[in-house]
Design a protein around this motif. Sequence first.
Motif, PDB file in Angstrom:
ATOM      1  N   HIS A 176      -2.736  -4.587  -9.216  1.00  0.00           N
ATOM      2  CA  HIS A 176      -1.483  -5.329  -9.349  1.00  0.00           C
ATOM      3  C   HIS A 176      -1.658  -6.807  -9.064  1.00  0.00           C
ATOM      4  CE1 HIS A 176       0.812  -1.697  -9.970  1.00  0.00           C
ATOM      5  NE2 HIS A 176       0.132  -1.147  -8.978  1.00  0.00           N
ATOM      6  N   SER A 177      -2.542  -7.150  -8.124  1.00  0.00           N
ATOM      7  CA  SER A 177      -2.750  -8.556  -7.775  1.00  0.00           C
ATOM      8  C   SER A 177      -4.229  -8.770  -7.447  1.00  0.00           C
ATOM      9  CB  SER A 177      -1.884  -8.943  -6.576  1.00  0.00           C
ATOM     10  OG  SER A 177      -2.185 -10.261  -6.178  1.00  0.00           O
ATOM     11  N   TYR A 178      -4.906  -9.467  -8.328  1.00  0.00           N
ATOM     12  CA  TYR A 178      -6.328  -9.738  -8.106  1.00  0.00           C
ATOM     13  C   TYR A 178      -6.543 -10.638  -6.896  1.00  0.00           C
ATOM     14  CZ  TYR A 178      -7.365  -7.544 -12.555  1.00  0.00           C
ATOM     15  OH  TYR A 178      -7.502  -6.627 -13.564  1.00  0.00           O
ATOM     16  N   ILE A 179      -5.627 -11.541  -6.647  1.00  0.00           N
ATOM     17  CA  ILE A 179      -5.752 -12.456  -5.502  1.00  0.00           C
ATOM     18  C   ILE A 179      -5.711 -11.677  -4.193  1.00  0.00           C
ATOM     19  CG2 ILE A 179      -4.633 -14.358  -4.278  1.00  0.00           C
ATOM     20  CD1 ILE A 179      -3.689 -15.366  -7.044  1.00  0.00           C
ATOM     21  N   VAL A 180      -4.800 -10.730  -4.080  1.00  0.00           N
ATOM     22  CA  VAL A 180      -4.696  -9.923  -2.863  1.00  0.00           C
ATOM     23  C   VAL A 180      -5.946  -9.062  -2.695  1.00  0.00           C
ATOM     24  CG1 VAL A 180      -3.397  -8.080  -1.739  1.00  0.00           C
ATOM     25  CG2 VAL A 180      -2.191  -9.942  -2.860  1.00  0.00           C
ATOM     26  N   VAL A 181      -6.441  -8.490  -3.776  1.00  0.00           N
ATOM     27  CA  VAL A 181      -7.636  -7.649  -3.705  1.00  0.00           C
ATOM     28  C   VAL A 181      -8.835  -8.454  -3.225  1.00  0.00           C
ATOM     29  CG1 VAL A 181      -9.293  -6.324  -5.084  1.00  0.00           C
ATOM     30  CG2 VAL A 181      -6.854  -5.979  -5.412  1.00  0.00           C
ATOM     31  N   VAL A 182      -9.044  -9.626  -3.802  1.00  0.00           N
ATOM     32  CA  VAL A 182     -10.177 -10.467  -3.399  1.00  0.00           C
ATOM     33  C   VAL A 182     -10.024 -10.914  -1.950  1.00  0.00           C
ATOM     34  CG1 VAL A 182     -11.322 -12.674  -3.823  1.00  0.00           C
ATOM     35  CG2 VAL A 182     -10.716 -11.208  -5.743  1.00  0.00           C
ATOM     36  N   ALA A 183      -8.803 -11.261  -1.532  1.00  0.00           N
ATOM     37  CA  ALA A 183      -8.581 -11.689  -0.147  1.00  0.00           C
ATOM     38  C   ALA A 183      -8.846 -10.559   0.838  1.00  0.00           C
ATOM     39  CB  ALA A 183      -7.146 -12.203   0.018  1.00  0.00           C
ATOM     40  N   VAL A 184      -8.390  -9.359   0.530  1.00  0.00           N
ATOM     41  CA  VAL A 184      -8.613  -8.218   1.429  1.00  0.00           C
ATOM     42  C   VAL A 184     -10.091  -7.866   1.509  1.00  0.00           C
ATOM     43  CG1 VAL A 184      -8.188  -5.733   1.699  1.00  0.00           C
ATOM     44  CG2 VAL A 184      -6.293  -7.279   1.223  1.00  0.00           C
ATOM     45  N   VAL A 185     -10.773  -7.873   0.372  1.00  0.00           N
ATOM     46  CA  VAL A 185     -12.207  -7.566   0.369  1.00  0.00           C
ATOM     47  C   VAL A 185     -12.977  -8.628   1.156  1.00  0.00           C
ATOM     48  CG1 VAL A 185     -14.247  -7.431  -1.115  1.00  0.00           C
ATOM     49  CG2 VAL A 185     -12.187  -6.197  -1.738  1.00  0.00           C
ATOM     50  N   ALA A 186     -12.635  -9.891   0.970  1.00  0.00           N
ATOM     51  CA  ALA A 186     -13.323 -10.966   1.694  1.00  0.00           C
ATOM     52  C   ALA A 186     -13.061 -10.873   3.195  1.00  0.00           C
ATOM     53  CB  ALA A 186     -12.877 -12.319   1.160  1.00  0.00           C
ATOM     54  N   MET A 187     -11.816 -10.662   3.583  1.00  0.00           N
ATOM     55  CA  MET A 187     -11.508 -10.565   5.017  1.00  0.00           C
ATOM     56  C   MET A 187     -12.165  -9.348   5.657  1.00  0.00           C
ATOM     57  SD  MET A 187      -7.602 -11.936   5.489  1.00  0.00           S
ATOM     58  CE  MET A 187      -6.875 -10.666   4.488  1.00  0.00           C
TER      59      MET A 187
END
Length: 145
Positions: free
Chosen positions: A115-126
């Motif tokens: 649904h949101s690539y930005i949220v996915v990348v942020a969660v994976v990075a964190m």
Amino acid sequence: IWSQTLLPSAITMSLYFLIFGGLIGSRIGEMGGVSYMEFVVPGLIMMAIVTNSYANVVASFFGAKFNNSIEELLVSPTPNHIILLGFVSGGVSRGMLVAVIVTVVASLFVELHIHSYIVVVAVVAMTSIFFSDPSKIISMALFHE
């Protein structure tokens, strides 16, 4: 050493998908309109990220400790935050690479709906950053022998 660090994650996830998705998932069916495979995929991806981010730092640090090269690193004029940044960046890069590999493997078994690539990348990075923090590992190894 990609064949020892990245390839096993792809093989492990393929086995998880075959066993849990093919054998068990077909018996469970749908949950809230979502198939069992679609339900399990995010957890398996996060499990791979957590495991590999942490394992990279542990292997790097304890390898240096057992080779007696950690003392040379600690007495060098390199600031402690740079040493910590080096360990963390190694864990984050391995975690992110494994995330990409496992996501590609998962897409072979199930259609992913992001649904949101930005949220996915942020969660994976964190997640990679949090599990790559070797400060507890280093303090345990240095002060609790």
